[in-house]
Design a protein around this motif. Sequence first.
Motif, PDB file in Angstrom:
ATOM      1  N   TRP A 159      24.844   8.946  -9.281  1.00 26.31           N
ATOM      2  CA  TRP A 159      24.298   9.535 -10.499  1.00 26.31           C
ATOM      3  C   TRP A 159      22.985  10.271 -10.185  1.00 26.31           C
ATOM      4  O   TRP A 159      22.752  11.402 -10.583  1.00 26.31           O
ATOM      5  CB  TRP A 159      24.067   8.411 -11.506  1.00 26.31           C
ATOM      6  N   TRP A 170      34.105 -35.974  -4.669  1.00 30.00           N
ATOM      7  CA  TRP A 170      32.788 -36.183  -5.245  1.00 30.00           C
ATOM      8  C   TRP A 170      31.784 -36.721  -4.226  1.00 30.00           C
ATOM      9  O   TRP A 170      30.605 -36.402  -4.251  1.00 30.00           O
ATOM     10  CB  TRP A 170      32.962 -37.177  -6.409  1.00 30.00           C
ATOM     11  N   ARG A 204      27.119   3.489  -7.985  1.00 31.72           N
ATOM     12  CA  ARG A 204      27.181   4.342  -9.171  1.00 31.72           C
ATOM     13  C   ARG A 204      25.839   5.014  -9.420  1.00 31.72           C
ATOM     14  O   ARG A 204      25.731   6.202  -9.662  1.00 31.72           O
ATOM     15  CB  ARG A 204      27.514   3.478 -10.391  1.00 31.72           C
ATOM     16  N   GLN A 231      23.410 -41.596  -7.441  1.00 23.56           N
ATOM     17  CA  GLN A 231      24.325 -40.468  -7.305  1.00 23.56           C
ATOM     18  C   GLN A 231      23.741 -39.136  -6.846  1.00 23.56           C
ATOM     19  O   GLN A 231      24.439 -38.319  -6.284  1.00 23.56           O
ATOM     20  CB  GLN A 231      25.071 -40.311  -8.611  1.00 23.56           C
TER      21      GLN A 231
END
Lengths: 176, 145
Positions: free
Chosen positions: B137, B102, B133, B59
């Motif tokens: 600042w 899948w 921000r 798999q």
Amino acid sequence: MKRGLILWLPLALILMLFAVFWVGLHRQENHDIASQMVGKPLPLFTAPAALPGQPGAATADFRDGKPRLLNVFASWCVPCVAEVPVLMRLKAMGVEVVGIAVHDTAPALDQFLARNGNPYARIGSDDQSRIQLALGSSGVPETFVIDGQGRIVKQHIGVVGEGDVPELLAALGQKP
Amino acid sequence: MRWFAALLAAMLLAAPATAQNSIAPTPAAPDYAEVSLADPVKEKQALALMDNIRCVVCQGQPVSGSNADLAGDMRRIIRERIGAGETPEQVRAWLVSKYGAWVSFKPPLEPRTAPLWLVPLLALAIGLWLLMRRLKWDRLKGAKS
């Protein structure tokens, strides 16, 4: 106060991520791949006889009104041995089992059936897994319940055990 | 060292002979599990799809990188269908119709898989917002001092 909380945010996110990984790694996952063909008509195929003494299998065989089991197996498949007694019991109850032998040879198959018993009414040979791929089957053994109109009503992945018999009989529309 | 070179040469010479004996069944019908398509464009498409289709028995692997019989059978079907004129996406859709999404390494965008596609965008947006921000600042602080 608000700034202080924002400073902790990345740590909280990282911890959350770790928690997700932890759960994902430790969960007992079911790796079975369900066929998308359940509920759909059996794909068209004609499989030549895998053994000289027994007929092969074809889609047309499944359209006579009698529900059947289609068992995808192989003589080289070790777990397949375990389900033969259960398939024999189903056969004794009047269930017709059609086998699809994947990547198999007549001598190996002959030996397998001589040793374990032969529950099959027909065995078709699927040398290149074409039928297996068309069925959406991802391994051996797998068992499909086909209704009398040739529609796939159920897929059972893995060995058929004693405990699976009632469910298979119900899907076949047969009383136990 | 010389014996090694001799051995290597012998092996190289022997290889085509054994390959012809065991693999190639008949020149008329090549086994597309291992043999390339004659058309290089189609072969390239087929190989790209093989890297993108999951082997159903092993798999974690694509069918291109697996030795399992069933992976070979899937490669054969892919080459045959592309060789017959189907597009790679048609072949992918056929496989998905058998095994579900899948089987494909390219997850479709649907409600169940939406986070997969949206989380990176969301993370980027949050990052940009934080950065902006911060810059604002710093500028305010710089202006004050």
